[in-house]
Design a protein around this motif. Structure first.
Motif, PDB file in Angstrom:
ATOM      1  N   ASP A 140       0.827  -1.210   0.000  1.00 26.19           N
ATOM      2  CA  ASP A 140       0.000   0.000   0.000  1.00 26.19           C
ATOM      3  C   ASP A 140       0.862   1.261   0.000  1.00 26.19           C
ATOM      4  O   ASP A 140       0.536   2.254  -0.654  1.00 26.19           O
ATOM      5  CB  ASP A 140      -0.949   0.005   1.209  1.00 26.19           C
ATOM      6  CG  ASP A 140      -2.236  -0.764   0.940  1.00 26.19           C
ATOM      7  OD1 ASP A 140      -2.258  -1.525  -0.047  1.00 26.19           O
ATOM      8  OD2 ASP A 140      -3.212  -0.608   1.697  1.00 26.19           O
ATOM      9  N   LEU A 141       1.974   1.220   0.742  1.00 28.56           N
ATOM     10  CA  LEU A 141       2.880   2.372   0.790  1.00 28.56           C
ATOM     11  C   LEU A 141       3.530   2.611  -0.565  1.00 28.56           C
ATOM     12  O   LEU A 141       3.689   3.758  -0.999  1.00 28.56           O
ATOM     13  CB  LEU A 141       3.959   2.140   1.859  1.00 28.56           C
ATOM     14  CG  LEU A 141       3.534   2.289   3.320  1.00 28.56           C
ATOM     15  CD1 LEU A 141       4.658   1.841   4.247  1.00 28.56           C
ATOM     16  CD2 LEU A 141       3.142   3.726   3.632  1.00 28.56           C
ATOM     17  N   ILE A 142       3.911   1.524  -1.238  1.00 29.52           N
ATOM     18  CA  ILE A 142       4.553   1.647  -2.553  1.00 29.52           C
ATOM     19  C   ILE A 142       3.603   2.289  -3.564  1.00 29.52           C
ATOM     20  O   ILE A 142       3.991   3.173  -4.334  1.00 29.52           O
ATOM     21  CB  ILE A 142       5.019   0.253  -3.047  1.00 29.52           C
ATOM     22  CG1 ILE A 142       6.189  -0.246  -2.187  1.00 29.52           C
ATOM     23  CG2 ILE A 142       5.435   0.324  -4.523  1.00 29.52           C
ATOM     24  CD1 ILE A 142       6.553  -1.695  -2.428  1.00 29.52           C
ATOM     25  N   PHE A 143       2.343   1.864  -3.548  1.00 26.62           N
ATOM     26  CA  PHE A 143       1.363   2.381  -4.511  1.00 26.62           C
ATOM     27  C   PHE A 143       0.657   3.646  -4.013  1.00 26.62           C
ATOM     28  O   PHE A 143      -0.196   4.204  -4.708  1.00 26.62           O
ATOM     29  CB  PHE A 143       0.333   1.299  -4.835  1.00 26.62           C
ATOM     30  CG  PHE A 143       0.874   0.186  -5.686  1.00 26.62           C
ATOM     31  CD1 PHE A 143       1.022   0.353  -7.054  1.00 26.62           C
ATOM     32  CD2 PHE A 143       1.281  -1.008  -5.110  1.00 26.62           C
ATOM     33  CE1 PHE A 143       1.534  -0.662  -7.844  1.00 26.62           C
ATOM     34  CE2 PHE A 143       1.799  -2.030  -5.886  1.00 26.62           C
ATOM     35  CZ  PHE A 143       1.935  -1.864  -7.267  1.00 26.62           C
ATOM     36  N   LYS A 144       1.014   4.079  -2.786  1.00 26.61           N
ATOM     37  CA  LYS A 144       0.478   5.316  -2.212  1.00 26.61           C
ATOM     38  C   LYS A 144      -1.051   5.358  -2.224  1.00 26.61           C
ATOM     39  O   LYS A 144      -1.673   6.347  -2.606  1.00 26.61           O
ATOM     40  CB  LYS A 144       1.041   6.539  -2.952  1.00 26.61           C
ATOM     41  CG  LYS A 144       2.545   6.689  -2.802  1.00 26.61           C
ATOM     42  CD  LYS A 144       3.064   7.923  -3.506  1.00 26.61           C
ATOM     43  CE  LYS A 144       4.580   8.052  -3.323  1.00 26.61           C
ATOM     44  NZ  LYS A 144       5.118   9.246  -4.013  1.00 26.61           N
TER      45      LYS A 144
END
Length: 325
Positions: free
Chosen positions: A236-240
């Motif tokens: 989720d952090l990678i894809f913001k």
């Protein structure tokens, strides 16, 4: 099966309170030396508070003998100390105002601040005249109105969704994704302050509730769920985008709560978390207004400030809060 009452929630809440304190210390001290503290994950800590509330408030309501009993417990836990910090800020911060005392207390903004903040509507009057450059007196209080809304929502959730766990889970999952739509929409439109309000924060609270209603299954598979949660949060952090991370952070928080048995008795001397949380913001601002971070060693002053916050939090619990519980 693990006893639901043996947990580390007292430790988690203190840890979260200090994460918030550290982040605010870095931002409010206005000291270049302390700027690195702004990397403290304040937002994650605040949302984790909502997760803990979702779990514990669902349990509190289910164990309450009546709606009146539940309402009284929740009111007494939040409102007396909240009103105390609003009143003390209104009166005592006159001492650091740039206005003379007679002019301060004759200013209508003082009474607007006291009135609106007492009603949990901090956004209507966040500042006091001549205090902290007319900036927000206690920026940490915005979460309390959301917390109160959660308290009100829980009886309705139980009433609407009943006690059938399958139906209740489906209903809560639907609410979870509706909350995520609100949260992500306003984050994508660069309105984070709106995204964090009640509809957007609800997904974290629901994460805690879902784990409470499915506690036995969670305990049975907690190690596997923890690994999945860590991986999913990173994705989720990678894809913001916040899609599964709120419920996955809920799993991480509950995993910590039910894993390290040596922390089970952390709260045996009292629950100081609330006092630390509601008082730390204005205390840091007073230190900054008095020039303590600038005129003295900022690292030493940080420790002094932290000790003052702890003492105030402990005093708030022993001399005020626990009398209402």
């Amino acid at each position: 099966m693990q006893d639901i009452t043996k947990n580390n929630f007292d430790f988690i809440r203190v840890l979260l309170a200090f994460i918030v304190f550290v982040g605010h210390l870095g931002a409010l001290s206005q000291s270049d030396s302390l700027h690195f503290l702004t990397y403290s994950p304040v937002e994650v800590a605040v949302f984790s508070f909502f997760i803990v509330s979702g779990f514990l408030i669902a349990r509190s309501y289910e164990r309450s003998s009546s709606l009146k009993s539940y309402t009284k417990k929740r009111f007494n836990r939040i409102v007396p100390a909240y009103l105390l910090v609003v009143f003390l800020c209104t009166v005592l911060l006159s001492l650091v105002s740039t206005l003379p005392l007679p002019e301060y207390f004759s200013n209508t903004q003082v009474y607007k601040y006291w009135f609106w903040n007492s009603l949990f509507m901090n956004f209507k009057a966040p500042w006091l005249p001549g205090v902290f450059g007319n900036q927000a007196v206690n920026g940490a209080l915005w979460t309390l109105k959301i917390e109160m809304c959660f308290y009100v929502a829980v009886p309705f959730i139980f009433l609407l969704f009943g006690k059938n766990n399958k139906y209740r889970n489906i209903s809560l999952i639907i609410l979870y994704f509706l909350s995520l739509i609100f949260l992500n929409y306003f984050e994508m439109t660069e309105k984070p302050a709106i995204s964090r309000q009640l509809p957007g924060s609800l997904c974290y609270f629901i994460g805690g509730m879902l784990l409470y209603f499915n506690f036995d299954k969670f305990i049975q598979h907690k190690h596997s769920l923890f690994i999945i949660a860590i991986i999913t949060v990173w994705i989720d952090l990678i894809f913001k985008i916040k899609l599964f991370s709120p419920v996955m952070i809920s799993i991480i928080v509950l995993y910590i709560a039910y894993s390290f048995k040596f922390l089970n008795n952390f709260g045996k001397y009292g629950d100081f978390t609330y006092g630390i949380y509601i008082f730390h913001f204005p205390i840091i601002r007073v230190f900054q207004t008095l020039g303590l971070f600038e005129d003295y060693n900022p690292y030493v002053m940080s420790i002094v400030c932290m000790l003052v916050v702890i003492v105030v939090g402990i005093s708030s619990w022993h001399f005020y809060e626990k009398r209402f519980l």
